[in-house]
Design a protein around this motif. Structure first.
Motif, PDB file in Angstrom:
ATOM      1  N   GLU A   1      19.257 -43.282  -0.892  1.00  0.00           N
ATOM      2  CA  GLU A   1      18.568 -43.170  -1.957  1.00  0.00           C
ATOM      3  C   GLU A   1      18.760 -44.139  -3.103  1.00  0.00           C
ATOM      4  OE1 GLU A   1      17.248 -39.487  -5.200  1.00  0.00           O
ATOM      5  OE2 GLU A   1      18.780 -38.806  -4.075  1.00  0.00           O
TER       6      GLU A   1
ATOM      7  N   ASN B   1      16.113 -46.372  -2.333  1.00  0.00           N
ATOM      8  CA  ASN B   1      14.903 -45.990  -2.516  1.00  0.00           C
ATOM      9  C   ASN B   1      14.274 -46.508  -1.122  1.00  0.00           C
ATOM     10  OD1 ASN B   1      12.904 -45.274  -4.533  1.00  0.00           O
ATOM     11  ND2 ASN B   1      11.516 -46.629  -3.684  1.00  0.00           N
TER      12      ASN B   1
ATOM     13  N   ASP C   1      10.558 -40.113   1.490  1.00  0.00           N
ATOM     14  CA  ASP C   1       9.599 -41.310   0.401  1.00  0.00           C
ATOM     15  C   ASP C   1       9.145 -42.307   1.268  1.00  0.00           C
ATOM     16  OD1 ASP C   1       9.532 -39.823  -1.825  1.00  0.00           O
ATOM     17  OD2 ASP C   1      11.433 -40.891  -3.297  1.00  0.00           O
TER      18      ASP C   1
ATOM     19  N   LEU D   1       6.215 -45.113  -6.579  1.00  0.00           N
ATOM     20  CA  LEU D   1       7.184 -44.895  -5.304  1.00  0.00           C
ATOM     21  C   LEU D   1       7.879 -45.616  -5.034  1.00  0.00           C
ATOM     22  CD1 LEU D   1       4.746 -42.001  -3.652  1.00  0.00           C
ATOM     23  CD2 LEU D   1       7.454 -41.817  -4.227  1.00  0.00           C
TER      24      LEU D   1
ATOM     25  N   ARG E   1       9.267 -38.949  -6.759  1.00  0.00           N
ATOM     26  CA  ARG E   1       9.103 -38.767  -5.589  1.00  0.00           C
ATOM     27  C   ARG E   1       8.811 -37.649  -5.110  1.00  0.00           C
ATOM     28  NH1 ARG E   1      15.470 -38.356  -3.111  1.00  0.00           N
ATOM     29  NH2 ARG E   1      14.109 -39.327  -1.121  1.00  0.00           N
TER      30      ARG E   1
ATOM     31  N   GLY F   1      12.169 -32.755  -0.255  1.00  0.00           N
ATOM     32  CA  GLY F   1      11.820 -33.654  -1.365  1.00  0.00           C
ATOM     33  C   GLY F   1      10.798 -32.455  -2.515  1.00  0.00           C
TER      34      GLY F   1
ATOM     35  N   ASP G   1      13.006 -31.723  -5.871  1.00  0.00           N
ATOM     36  CA  ASP G   1      13.256 -32.661  -6.225  1.00  0.00           C
ATOM     37  C   ASP G   1      12.397 -31.831  -8.225  1.00  0.00           C
ATOM     38  OD1 ASP G   1      13.911 -34.594  -8.121  1.00  0.00           O
ATOM     39  OD2 ASP G   1      14.245 -35.351  -6.390  1.00  0.00           O
TER      40      ASP G   1
ATOM     41  N   CYS H   1       8.950 -35.427  -7.845  1.00  0.00           N
ATOM     42  CA  CYS H   1       8.355 -35.214  -6.722  1.00  0.00           C
ATOM     43  C   CYS H   1       6.739 -34.896  -7.434  1.00  0.00           C
ATOM     44  CB  CYS H   1       8.613 -33.676  -5.675  1.00  0.00           C
ATOM     45  SG  CYS H   1       7.595 -33.843  -4.695  1.00  0.00           S
TER      46      CYS H   1
ATOM     47  N   HIS I   1      17.597 -32.367  -3.314  1.00  0.00           N
ATOM     48  CA  HIS I   1      16.086 -32.884  -3.048  1.00  0.00           C
ATOM     49  C   HIS I   1      15.457 -31.237  -2.462  1.00  0.00           C
ATOM     50  CE1 HIS I   1      14.132 -35.319   0.485  1.00  0.00           C
ATOM     51  NE2 HIS I   1      14.545 -34.207   1.369  1.00  0.00           N
TER      52      HIS I   1
END
Length: 405
Positions: free
Chosen positions: A97, A100, A105, A128, A134, A174, A177, A180, A227
């Motif tokens: 993460e 990235n 993602d 993104l 996210r 995800g 989060d 998100c 997450h």
């Protein structure tokens, strides 16, 4: 056959290893301490300050969006060039993460790059890529055996200038989060169409009315906050028709384009996780004495270390072959190799991590060492992106087809 890495890969490997040594490994304790502190403060689903601090450093080091082969958006690396980099990141499960380069993602960005409209790219892909938001991927359902994706029964129904979405999803990674902002949702647009043309994929904003997070799902007791793997209810969720990806009935086409690279990224990271586990095992058995001699001197330990080395090397070579096949012949031509590594890599990692746990004794199953967490992640990947049985069936059918009359 040339097994050497490209000069660019070697340069990035050196940078990535240096970054891991300086910023990731020394902060493993802080990572878990921050999660524990957030839990005590009632802020379990809060982005970790550590990771947010490290992201600008990764960007400044040129270690950002390495997974994307398209140079317009990512680093322009081939799958074969990215493989050894993903392996280095995979040595610490949360590290990807920072660069990235973490699921879901990565897969969602690839979908938008390949199949998104200019408007969809502007609204969702760009933030993104910048790491500002996210995303989540809503495919699996609790009511059906989702290992057969044709079973998916959630509905995407046209209504005027939009679509209405209804269904219950789970393992929507995800979605827990707070960053998100967008989900890719798979559901049926035409139940009467041919089997592989019934499904579509559509973009659903996470804050759309009717989207309700029901609960986080634990993985061997880990909730993977912030997450998270969530069960999500979609109840009369309305989105514009322009949110449809590629067109109605093309969900399976998108899924194959998304899951091929996603599967290989998981396998690359698993090899790194197995390497780290073997390293921890070797260090542990070299410092512990049992029955009058170091555990490293016990024959059973040496056999396991040797077998682990063999298994890791075999899995790495097969993964690199799959990556090379994807680069030179495309994802479809590499489907056998992708299926094989998806069977081989998680099973290999589970075995190596299990031996490392055994070598650590009681310490191996507690949180003083990361091995229990490693095992939970590796074992889960024998189900994620298709269970072993589905991939084995695919491999067998392709093999049998070679000898069919």
């Amino acid at each position: 056959m040339d097994f050497d890495y490209s000069p660019r890969t070697k340069e990035l490997q050196a940078k990535l290893r240096a970054f891991m040594d300086e910023h990731i490994y020394p902060n493993e304790g802080r990572y878990w301490a921050e999660i524990e502190a957030n839990t005590r403060a009632g802020k379990r689903w809060t982005p970790l300050q550590l990771i947010e601090e490290l992201k600008p450093k990764a960007q400044a080091a040129g270690l950002w969006n390495l997974f994307l082969p398209e140079s317009e958006y990512g680093a322009g690396l081939t799958n074969q060039e990215y493989a050894p980099l993903a392996e280095i990141m995979g040595r610490v499960p949360w590290a990807s993460e920072v660069f990235n380069c973490s699921a879901p993602d990565t897969g969602n960005m690839e979908v938008l790059v390949r199949y998104g409209t200019p408007e969809q790219k502007k609204q969702w892909l760009e933030p993104l890529l910048a790491g500002k938001i996210r995303s989540a991927f809503a495919m699996t359902e609790p009511e059906v055996a989702s290992s057969d994706a044709t079973n998916i029964c959630a509905r995407i129904e046209r209504d005027g200038d939009g679509y209405v979405i209804n269904g219950r999803k789970w393992w929507t990674s995800g979605a827990g989060d707070p960053r998100c902002k967008i989900m890719i949702f798979m559901g049926k647009t035409d139940p009467g169409a041919p089997k592989h043309q019934q499904q579509s994929m559509i973009l659903v904003p996470a804050d759309a009315p009717g989207v309700k997070i029901l609960r986080p799902l634990n993985v061997f007791g880990y909730d993977d906050a912030p997450h998270g793997h969530m069960e999500v209810l979609f109840e009369n969720v309305r989105v514009p028709a322009s949110n449809m990806l590629l067109g109605e009935g093309r969900g399976f086409e998108i899924a194959q384009g998304r899951l091929g690279p996603g599967r290989i990224h998981h396998c690359m990271r698993l090899i790194g996780l197995a390497e780290r586990s073997l390293e921890l095992m070797c260090k542990r058995v070299s410092t512990r004495v049992a029955f009058g001699k170091p555990i490293a001197a016990q024959t059973v330990t040496q056999e396991r270390i040797a077998e682990a080395r063999c298994l890791i090397e075999q899995a790495r070579l097969l993964t690199l072959k799959a990556a090379w096949m994807m680069d030179v012949a495309g994802n479809k031509a590499a489907k056998a190799e992708i299926a094989m590594i998806k069977v081989v890599a998680p099973s290999m990692a589970c075995k190596v991590i299990d031996w490392a746990i055994q070598a650590h004794g009681g310490a191996g199953v507690c949180d003083d060492f990361p091995l229990a967490n490693y095992y939970a992640g590796a074992r889960t990947l024998r189900l994620a992106d298709g269970p072993d049985e589905v991939h084995r069936n695919s491999i067998a059918k392709m093999e049998l087809g070679r000898y069919a009359q």
